[in-house]
Write a protein that holds these residues in place. Structure first.
Motif, mmCIF file in Angstrom:
data_model
loop_
_atom_site.group_PDB
_atom_site.id
_atom_site.type_symbol
_atom_site.label_atom_id
_atom_site.label_comp_id
_atom_site.label_asym_id
_atom_site.label_seq_id
_atom_site.Cartn_x
_atom_site.Cartn_y
_atom_site.Cartn_z
ATOM 1 N N GLU A 142 0.859 -1.188 0.000
ATOM 2 C CA GLU A 142 0.000 0.000 0.000
ATOM 3 C C GLU A 142 0.889 1.229 0.000
ATOM 4 O O GLU A 142 1.952 1.236 0.628
ATOM 5 C CB GLU A 142 -0.922 0.026 1.223
ATOM 6 C CG GLU A 142 -2.071 -0.961 1.144
ATOM 7 C CD GLU A 142 -3.072 -0.778 2.269
ATOM 8 O OE1 GLU A 142 -2.766 -0.001 3.217
ATOM 9 O OE2 GLU A 142 -4.153 -1.375 2.209
ATOM 10 N N HIS A 143 0.447 2.259 -0.718
ATOM 11 C CA HIS A 143 1.253 3.494 -0.793
ATOM 12 C C HIS A 143 0.321 4.687 -0.682
ATOM 13 O O HIS A 143 -0.665 4.798 -1.425
ATOM 14 C CB HIS A 143 2.015 3.540 -2.120
ATOM 15 C CG HIS A 143 2.812 4.797 -2.308
ATOM 16 N ND1 HIS A 143 3.970 5.073 -1.591
ATOM 17 C CD2 HIS A 143 2.612 5.878 -3.125
ATOM 18 C CE1 HIS A 143 4.451 6.236 -1.976
ATOM 19 N NE2 HIS A 143 3.641 6.753 -2.893
ATOM 20 N N LEU A 144 0.625 5.571 0.263
ATOM 21 C CA LEU A 144 -0.177 6.782 0.449
ATOM 22 C C LEU A 144 0.341 7.895 -0.454
ATOM 23 O O LEU A 144 1.515 8.240 -0.415
ATOM 24 C CB LEU A 144 -0.122 7.235 1.909
ATOM 25 C CG LEU A 144 -0.869 8.527 2.231
ATOM 26 C CD1 LEU A 144 -2.371 8.336 2.046
ATOM 27 C CD2 LEU A 144 -0.573 8.988 3.649
ATOM 28 N N VAL A 145 -0.549 8.443 -1.274
ATOM 29 C CA VAL A 145 -0.216 9.550 -2.167
ATOM 30 C C VAL A 145 -0.835 10.820 -1.587
ATOM 31 O O VAL A 145 -2.027 10.853 -1.290
ATOM 32 C CB VAL A 145 -0.764 9.310 -3.594
ATOM 33 C CG1 VAL A 145 -0.330 10.426 -4.539
ATOM 34 C CG2 VAL A 145 -0.304 7.950 -4.118
ATOM 35 N N SER A 146 -0.037 11.855 -1.403
ATOM 36 C CA SER A 146 -0.577 13.104 -0.861
ATOM 37 C C SER A 146 -1.597 13.695 -1.831
ATOM 38 O O SER A 146 -1.578 13.412 -3.039
ATOM 39 C CB SER A 146 0.549 14.118 -0.625
ATOM 40 O OG SER A 146 1.053 14.626 -1.850
ATOM 41 N N GLN A 179 -4.580 0.119 -8.479
ATOM 42 C CA GLN A 179 -3.345 -0.634 -8.311
ATOM 43 C C GLN A 179 -2.336 -0.310 -9.408
ATOM 44 O O GLN A 179 -2.703 -0.073 -10.555
ATOM 45 C CB GLN A 179 -3.611 -2.139 -8.321
ATOM 46 C CG GLN A 179 -4.167 -2.677 -7.015
ATOM 47 C CD GLN A 179 -4.110 -4.201 -6.972
ATOM 48 O OE1 GLN A 179 -4.239 -4.872 -7.977
ATOM 49 N NE2 GLN A 179 -3.910 -4.746 -5.778
ATOM 50 N N ILE A 180 -1.074 -0.299 -9.005
ATOM 51 C CA ILE A 180 0.047 -0.126 -9.919
ATOM 52 C C ILE A 180 0.881 -1.405 -9.873
ATOM 53 O O ILE A 180 1.174 -1.928 -8.804
ATOM 54 C CB ILE A 180 0.926 1.076 -9.493
ATOM 55 C CG1 ILE A 180 0.131 2.373 -9.569
ATOM 56 C CG2 ILE A 180 2.171 1.167 -10.359
ATOM 57 C CD1 ILE A 180 -0.256 2.777 -10.960
ATOM 58 N N ALA A 196 5.381 -6.628 -7.992
ATOM 59 C CA ALA A 196 4.906 -5.864 -6.836
ATOM 60 C C ALA A 196 3.596 -5.193 -7.232
ATOM 61 O O ALA A 196 3.541 -4.486 -8.242
ATOM 62 C CB ALA A 196 5.940 -4.824 -6.417
ATOM 63 N N MET A 197 2.542 -5.416 -6.457
ATOM 64 C CA MET A 197 1.235 -4.832 -6.731
ATOM 65 C C MET A 197 0.969 -3.767 -5.674
ATOM 66 O O MET A 197 0.781 -4.082 -4.492
ATOM 67 C CB MET A 197 0.151 -5.907 -6.702
ATOM 68 C CG MET A 197 0.380 -7.045 -7.691
ATOM 69 S SD MET A 197 0.422 -6.480 -9.414
ATOM 70 C CE MET A 197 -1.238 -5.855 -9.599
ATOM 71 N N VAL A 198 0.971 -2.512 -6.091
ATOM 72 C CA VAL A 198 0.880 -1.381 -5.162
ATOM 73 C C VAL A 198 -0.529 -0.796 -5.210
ATOM 74 O O VAL A 198 -0.960 -0.296 -6.255
ATOM 75 C CB VAL A 198 1.915 -0.299 -5.507
ATOM 76 C CG1 VAL A 198 1.864 0.825 -4.477
ATOM 77 C CG2 VAL A 198 3.315 -0.889 -5.594
ATOM 78 N N THR A 199 -1.241 -0.876 -4.096
ATOM 79 C CA THR A 199 -2.563 -0.253 -3.982
ATOM 80 C C THR A 199 -2.381 1.182 -3.501
ATOM 81 O O THR A 199 -1.748 1.426 -2.475
ATOM 82 C CB THR A 199 -3.457 -1.031 -3.007
ATOM 83 O OG1 THR A 199 -3.611 -2.367 -3.479
ATOM 84 C CG2 THR A 199 -4.834 -0.379 -2.903
#
Length: 305
Positions: A142-146, A179-180, A196-199
């Motif tokens: 998981e990745h938090l985007v501002s 997802q990326i 790698a699956m990034v939500t």
């Protein structure tokens, strides 16, 4: 990332109002538009935004306080492989798959040699094509985007489970939960690494709110600015701009700043919609004077001041 409470400078018992106040103060100091020559400020801005996103969500805050998730919102694991899965099977008795490509006996090759190599075993059809070896398992992140990065599609960086940091681009028309895929950065396997699956999760902004491809803000203005018109300063994801308020503007009027919204799927930008909210002075003398109905002496006489 360090402890989110420490990053925002609040205690673990801080209420929602204190957390929001601490974030607003730090966001104004560390915003990238005010610190273009200070990359560390930009990193700190991302940290406080991530910390605010966690602590402003009651569910996630509770999970963090109970030790169920870490400061990045990832589940905490007691040990072993944090990404799940038990590797892959090499085949063998009872496994259903045999690896003839690494020292085993390929019976197909033997029969080809005995029968001229053209038709295989007598009475047999074409040899079935062997399935390619499986790739390793994917790893979920998981990745938090501002809020600002999501609107402008700023490049992102994420540290993976192997400790390496990679950079990736955000997709146009980004929405929360999207997802990326980062190829080849998953678990190893006989057919190569998985991915790698990034939500992606979207952070909040203290003043701005998303409305589809547009951004909205409620902007307080004085009664004098509403009556006489003038220029007012408006924050946007691209930095503050000056907006012209027409004379005799009513509270609730919406002004549009073109091209300051979120990046659309087609690659354009939405707009920022500014709702003007007239802010009345608390001083009754000042309020009456601005209305222009009474002179200063009459105001004081009628109000008994």
């Amino acid at each position: 990332m360090a402890d989110p409470y420490s990053i925002l400078g609040v205690s673990k018992g801080a209420d929602e109002k204190a957390i929001k106040s601490a974030y607003r103060k730090l966001a104004k100091e560390l915003h990238p538009d005010k610190n273009k020559d200070n990359p560390k400020a930009s990193e700190r801005f991302s940290e406080i935004t991530q910390a605010y996103d966690l602590l402003s969500d009651p569910k996630k805050r509770g999970q963090f306080d109970r030790g169920e998730i870490d400061e990045n919102g990832q589940p905490r694991f007691a040990g072993g492989n944090p990404f799940g899965g038990g590797g892959y099977s090499q085949g063998g008795p009872g496994g259903g798959n045999f690896d003839f490509g690494s020292g085993g006996i390929d019976l197909g090759d033997i029969f080809d040699g005995l029968f001229g190599g053209g038709g295989g075993r007598p009475g047999a059809g074409p040899r079935p094509q062997q399935a390619p070896p499986p790739k390793g398992a994917n790893i979920a992140y998981e990745h938090l985007v501002s809020f600002t990065d999501a609107a402008t599609l700023a490049p992102q960086r994420i540290t993976l489970g192997d400790g390496k940091t990679v950079e990736f681009k955000l997709p146009a028309g980004l929405v929360a939960g999207q997802q990326i895929r980062i190829p080849g950065r998953g678990q190893p396997g006989p057919g190569g690494n998985g991915d790698a699956m990034v939500t992606l999760k979207l952070g909040k902004h203290p003043d701005l709110a998303r409305d589809g491809d547009h951004i909205r803000i409620d902007l307080p203005i004085s009664i004098k600015e509403a009556v006489d018109g003038g220029k007012v300063k408006v924050p946007t994801v691209d930095g503050a701009v000056m907006l012209t308020v027409p004379p005799r503007t009513n509270s609730g009027a919406v002004l549009r700043i073109k091209g300051r919204g979120f990046t659309t799927k087609s690659g354009g930008r939405g707009d920022q919609l500014v709702t003007l909210m007239i802010h009345l002075p608390s001083d009754p003398v000042e309020l009456a004077r601005l209305s222009g109905v009474l002179s200063d002496s009459n105001v004081r006489e009628n109000l008994g001041v």
